[in-house]
Design a protein around this motif. Sequence first.
Motif, short mmCIF file in Angstrom:
data_model
loop_
_atom_site.label_atom_id
_atom_site.label_comp_id
_atom_site.label_asym_id
_atom_site.label_seq_id
_atom_site.Cartn_x
_atom_site.Cartn_y
_atom_site.Cartn_z
N GLY A 647 3.73 -1.18 -21.86
CA GLY A 647 3.69 -2.64 -21.74
C GLY A 647 2.33 -3.28 -21.99
O GLY A 647 2.17 -4.49 -21.80
N GLU A 648 1.34 -2.50 -22.41
CA GLU A 648 0.03 -3.08 -22.75
C GLU A 648 0.15 -3.94 -24.01
O GLU A 648 1.02 -3.69 -24.86
N ASP A 649 -0.72 -4.92 -24.14
CA ASP A 649 -0.67 -5.85 -25.27
C ASP A 649 -1.30 -5.18 -26.51
O ASP A 649 -2.48 -5.35 -26.79
N ILE A 650 -0.49 -4.40 -27.21
CA ILE A 650 -0.95 -3.65 -28.39
C ILE A 650 -0.26 -4.20 -29.63
O ILE A 650 0.97 -4.32 -29.66
N ASP A 651 -1.03 -4.54 -30.63
CA ASP A 651 -0.46 -5.01 -31.90
C ASP A 651 -0.38 -3.81 -32.85
O ASP A 651 -1.36 -3.44 -33.50
N LEU A 652 0.80 -3.22 -32.93
CA LEU A 652 0.98 -2.00 -33.74
C LEU A 652 0.77 -2.27 -35.23
O LEU A 652 0.42 -1.37 -35.99
N LYS A 653 0.99 -3.52 -35.64
CA LYS A 653 0.93 -3.85 -37.08
C LYS A 653 -0.45 -3.58 -37.67
O LYS A 653 -0.59 -3.36 -38.87
N GLN A 654 -1.49 -3.61 -36.82
CA GLN A 654 -2.84 -3.39 -37.37
C GLN A 654 -3.09 -1.91 -37.71
O GLN A 654 -4.06 -1.58 -38.37
N PHE A 655 -2.17 -1.02 -37.25
CA PHE A 655 -2.34 0.40 -37.51
C PHE A 655 -1.46 0.92 -38.64
O PHE A 655 -1.52 2.09 -38.99
N VAL A 656 -0.62 0.04 -39.17
CA VAL A 656 0.27 0.48 -40.25
C VAL A 656 0.35 -0.64 -41.28
O VAL A 656 0.46 -1.82 -40.93
N SER A 657 0.27 -0.29 -42.55
CA SER A 657 0.24 -1.32 -43.60
C SER A 657 1.61 -1.94 -43.81
O SER A 657 2.65 -1.31 -43.53
#
Length: 704
Positions: A647-657
């Motif tokens: 539930g942490e505020d992590i933006d996964l999009k920045q790790f995958v193109s």
Amino acid sequence: MPDQKQILSTLKEYFGYDSFRPLQEDIVNSIFNGYDNVVIMPTGGGKSICYQLPALLLPGITLVISPLIALMKDQVDGLKANGIQAAFVNSSQNENEQQEIYQKLLNKDIRLLYVAPESLSFLDSLLSQIEISLIAIDEAHCISSWGHDFRPAYTQLGYLKSRFPDTPLIALTATADKATRQDICQQLNITNATQFLASFDRKNLSLEVRPGNKRIEQIINFLENKPNDSGIIYCLSRKTTEMLAEKLQGQGFIAEAYHAGIPHEKRAKVQESFINDSVQIVCATIAFGMGIDKSNVRWVIHYNLPKNIEGYYQEIGRAGRDGLPSATLLFHSYADVVQLQKFATTSGNQEVQMAKLDRMKQYADSLSCRRKILLSYFGELIEEDCGNCDVCKNPPSFIDGTIIAQKALSTVARIKEEEPIGTVIDVLRGAQNAIVLDKGYQRIKTYGIASDISWRDWQQYIIQLINQGYIEIAFHLNNKLKLTKLSKKVLFENEKVHLANLTELEKIKEKTVLQTKKVSSNTLFDKLRELRLNLAKEAGIPAYQIFNDATLKEMEKVRPMSDDEFMQISGVGKMKMQNYGYQFIKTIIDFSAEKTKKKKTNKNKGNSHKETLNLYKQGFSIEEIAQERKLAQSTVFSHIMKLYNDGEDIDLKQFVSNTDINSIKKAKETLGNPDTLKPYFEHFEQAMDYNTIKLALAVLEERN
């Protein structure tokens, strides 16, 4: 020729091993020197690496001839899991699939190509267009009519050496006696090949033989302390496999039957379920097992006597391929011998088959170290008893069996050598059945002379007399018992006969059963095995292709808690570390923390994720976090995924193109939204790793 450093680094990177097993290094070097080779190496001895490793360092393609579709698929899946480009061509594929593989071969995108001998002719024109650096013929005993599993299509393989005279050829098999080895060399046109004979001594396999009475009851007792272990039960008839599977299911075991009469789709499903550990026990005819490379089979039972020692050795060799202790149990009875005798008389080479059956029977009836008999059959002599067979563990005491022998031999003489073993015992015990009464045997002098000895014990005593040469079985005369020259010495010259004390043997066996301990099911090994099964289901591959049991056992013993320590474990290669390292390390740390209850361990574990979170919030990438914290990128990735799932505020999009996300989205539609990651991995031909696939799927799920 590559140098030794390059060879060893390739061995570690792709197969996870720091050093070779006996003979492997010599065989690999022989291939690099351009020589032909014949390799006789027991199941689990590491034959495949002998040609798979050179395939990675040779300039062209390695052509592998393999007899079974399932065996090819298993090998190719295992190679792909290690990051090696491999493919197979056989009748299970459609034309488009085959054309795709042909194009990859022309583009030099494949290192190993597996082909059935029957399919070779279809590849004729293609073979002229590609560079073949090595030819490997697996299960090479199939080429010889002396071998135990003769395949006519193999006899046409001799042309390969004529067509590719400068290409080294390696023939490999787990079982071949001297005659078979010579036949392999002649038929493959490699008479000058270097022969490598590994030891046939599989020390990790315990050997046990029991009389075939109350077999089902004995099997259930045998399985009591093996609640989660995989095993195979070999049977002579299809009907027995089904009956046995049903009985075991009734006892709560996950068991299935496997034989040639079951539809192909169901057979394939049973085999796949067994490989993936969702079926524990397979009750099978000998058709099962040749096509699998499952390393964690912990036991093999033969419900009936096998027809020869080669087949028996190969079948028990499917247990303990990872080198861990494994059990084998063989039941045998007089009825088995009669049945196998009938099979032999209908075979093409009856005399050879009969001789091999006799050797098998001698092994089963032996009262001396069984491993000595087994190894001597393959020309390997050992001086010391093995200590790991039933005879060594419980050596028989002997009794003066002269009177018992005289009673038996006298009865055979008085019924004029006209009856098989069962009727002889009935006369000795005073039975009143139709055969005895109709033939007037109740009137002979020895009728009922030994009713105090049980029917089963009499059977054992008479088998011992047969082994010692006092009686012989006339198979061609409906199995009648006949006296020999030696029997006259017992009857008329007071020659002493020594027989094994069956009562003492029985007591020892009962004591052994009572001493059996239940296996603990809450160990670190169990936790690692559970994790492996979950990861395998997620990836859609067999569990042992992630890590075999021996690797898990080493993890349990060493308890690696860092990436560097984990890479030192035998069986951990570069791709396995990248895909699975974090999960296994975490499981080991969690287990250790739970057992030792050290607050420091728990604190460090919690801080590790927090440190990653802090660096993420400062705008660090996965690569930068890994560099800063001196961790593997796969470990940091796992931290990020766990933080996201917590539930942490992590933006996964920045790790995958976006490109990768869109590619996965299209693949998801094309593949029909598969449940596991493996279809995606294969769809992208391993160009996209599992971590990226997981990230992209998580992003797509978030969008939905």
